[in-house]
Motif scaffolding. Structure first.
Motif, short mmCIF file in Angstrom:
data_model
loop_
_atom_site.label_atom_id
_atom_site.label_comp_id
_atom_site.label_asym_id
_atom_site.label_seq_id
_atom_site.Cartn_x
_atom_site.Cartn_y
_atom_site.Cartn_z
N LYS A 165 -0.69 -4.56 4.51
CA LYS A 165 -1.40 -4.28 5.76
C LYS A 165 -2.49 -5.29 6.05
CE LYS A 165 -3.47 -0.51 8.40
NZ LYS A 165 -3.89 0.92 8.37
N ARG B 271 4.82 -5.56 4.58
CA ARG B 271 4.19 -4.25 4.38
C ARG B 271 2.84 -4.36 3.68
NH1 ARG B 271 8.11 0.19 4.31
NH2 ARG B 271 7.40 0.96 2.30
N ASN C 79 5.91 2.01 9.70
CA ASN C 79 6.96 2.79 10.35
C ASN C 79 6.71 2.91 11.85
OD1 ASN C 79 7.90 3.14 7.76
ND2 ASN C 79 7.06 5.20 7.54
N GLU D 93 0.84 -1.19 0.00
CA GLU D 93 0.00 0.00 0.00
C GLU D 93 0.87 1.24 0.00
OE1 GLU D 93 -3.01 -0.21 3.02
OE2 GLU D 93 -3.19 -2.37 2.81
N GLY D 94 0.36 2.33 -0.62
CA GLY D 94 1.13 3.55 -0.74
C GLY D 94 1.47 4.16 0.61
N ASP D 95 0.52 4.18 1.53
CA ASP D 95 0.73 4.75 2.84
C ASP D 95 1.27 3.67 3.77
OD1 ASP D 95 0.76 6.10 5.18
OD2 ASP D 95 -1.42 6.25 5.41
N VAL D 96 2.53 3.76 4.12
CA VAL D 96 3.15 2.74 4.99
C VAL D 96 3.52 3.34 6.34
CG1 VAL D 96 4.00 1.33 3.09
CG2 VAL D 96 5.40 3.22 3.96
N SER D 97 2.87 4.43 6.69
CA SER D 97 3.17 5.04 7.99
C SER D 97 2.86 4.08 9.13
CB SER D 97 2.39 6.34 8.15
OG SER D 97 0.99 6.11 8.03
N TRP D 98 1.83 3.23 8.94
CA TRP D 98 1.49 2.24 9.97
C TRP D 98 2.66 1.31 10.24
CZ3 TRP D 98 1.83 -2.91 8.85
CH2 TRP D 98 1.89 -3.25 7.49
#
Length: 302
Positions: free
Chosen positions: A132, A130, A31, A24-29
């Motif tokens: 999710k 990665r 991090n 997924e593009g948003d990998v802040s979770w």
């Protein structure tokens, strides 16, 4: 027609990468979960490149060779179901076997053409994945092996040499499905047949060799392992029943010492065969796998 079918299957197994779910593009979770901060090594360096931290097809134990080549060229199509509480996986794979040079040399080509997975949050976090939601599809690695018959039909056991390579054609590293790096293995296998196929024959066999794959550890760029296997075939008429134990033992001791039991039942017909396999992981490869195969024999003799 047969040659055309082989070419199509080779392309299907090796060259075709297909489309598959990507991270997924948003990998802040990710991090936040793993405490990654700017300046830390990239996410690939967090992964542990060993069979115990990847899917069932990433670094499988090579199938046990049995000391001799067979006369019949074969194409095999297999559907597999890997049972695991946190990582149920299904796949379709193909295998090609071609002997030549008066049955003293042969080549094998095989790989997973399509894999579907759905792993748990616990597995996702343990493997530093990665993906999710833990769900997706992947294309597997392509393998190529050369087999050389060293001894056959003498007092000394039949002896076969194999050199195999694994390409980095598999995708979905971010899902911890395939390692995206090469590997190779070489081994000697031995067998001796007692009795005849009409009344029932036993063929004990053993394999010993070396297995090596590339890692992401800058201090140890590859993991080297002792490869082994031992078992027995029972052959009667057109039936084959086989049981074996196989595995390899890496030196890093990071879930890199898989051991499994293998059970194989095969029924041969005139120009085809059916095969049922069960694999039971004992250590560092914790899957229970059922495989069903349909085999085309490209010439009558075996």
């Amino acid at each position: 027609m047969k040659f055309r079918f082989i070419v199509i299957l080779i392309v299907w197994l090796g060259a075709f990468r297909g489309t598959a779910q990507t991270a997924e593009g948003d990998v802040s979770w990710w991090n936040i979960l793993h405490g990654w901060e700017v300046g830390d090594p990239g996410w690939r360096n967090w992964m542990i490149i060993s069979p115990g931290y990847f899917g069932p097809n990433a670094l499988p134990v090579p199938h046990v060779q049995k000391g001799e080549l067979f006369k019949s060229a074969e194409i095999e199509l297999t559907a597999s179901n890997h049972f695991h509480k946190g990582d149920p996986t299904q796949d379709i794979s193909g295998y090609i076997y071609i002997p030549f040079a008066k049955n003293t040399v042969a080549i094998e080509m095989y790989g997973v053409a399509f894999e579907r997975f759905a792993f748990s949050e616990e597995i996702r976090n343990e493997r530093y994945s990665r993906i999710k939601d833990g769900k997706g599809t992947a294309i597997g690695d392509f393998y190529f092996s050369t087999l050389v018959q060293i001894i056959k039909g003498r007092k000394f056991p039949n002896t076969l040499f194999r050199f195999g390579t694994k390409t980095a054609s598999g995708n979905m590293l971010e899902g911890a499905r395939y390692i995206d790096s090469p590997a190779y293995f070489l081994d000697l296998s031995f067998s001796k047949k007692f009795g005849n196929s009409e009344t029932g024959a036993l063929k004990p066999f053993a394999m010993i060799g070396f297995y090596s794959w590339q890692t992401n550890d800058e201090l140890n760029l590859q993991n080297d392992a002792l490869l082994y296997g031992i078992g027995t075939d029972f052959i009667k008429n057109n039936w084959l029943i086989s049981a074996s134990c196989s595995g390899y033992s890496g030196y890093k001791n990071e879930r890199d010492r898989p051991v499994q039991l293998n059970f194989d039942l095969r029924k041969d017909f005139h120009k085809k065969a059916l095969r049922f396999q069960y694999q039971h992981g004992l250590q560092h490869w914790e899957y229970k796998t059922i495989r069903v195969s349909y085999i085309w024999k490209l010439n009558q003799d075996k």
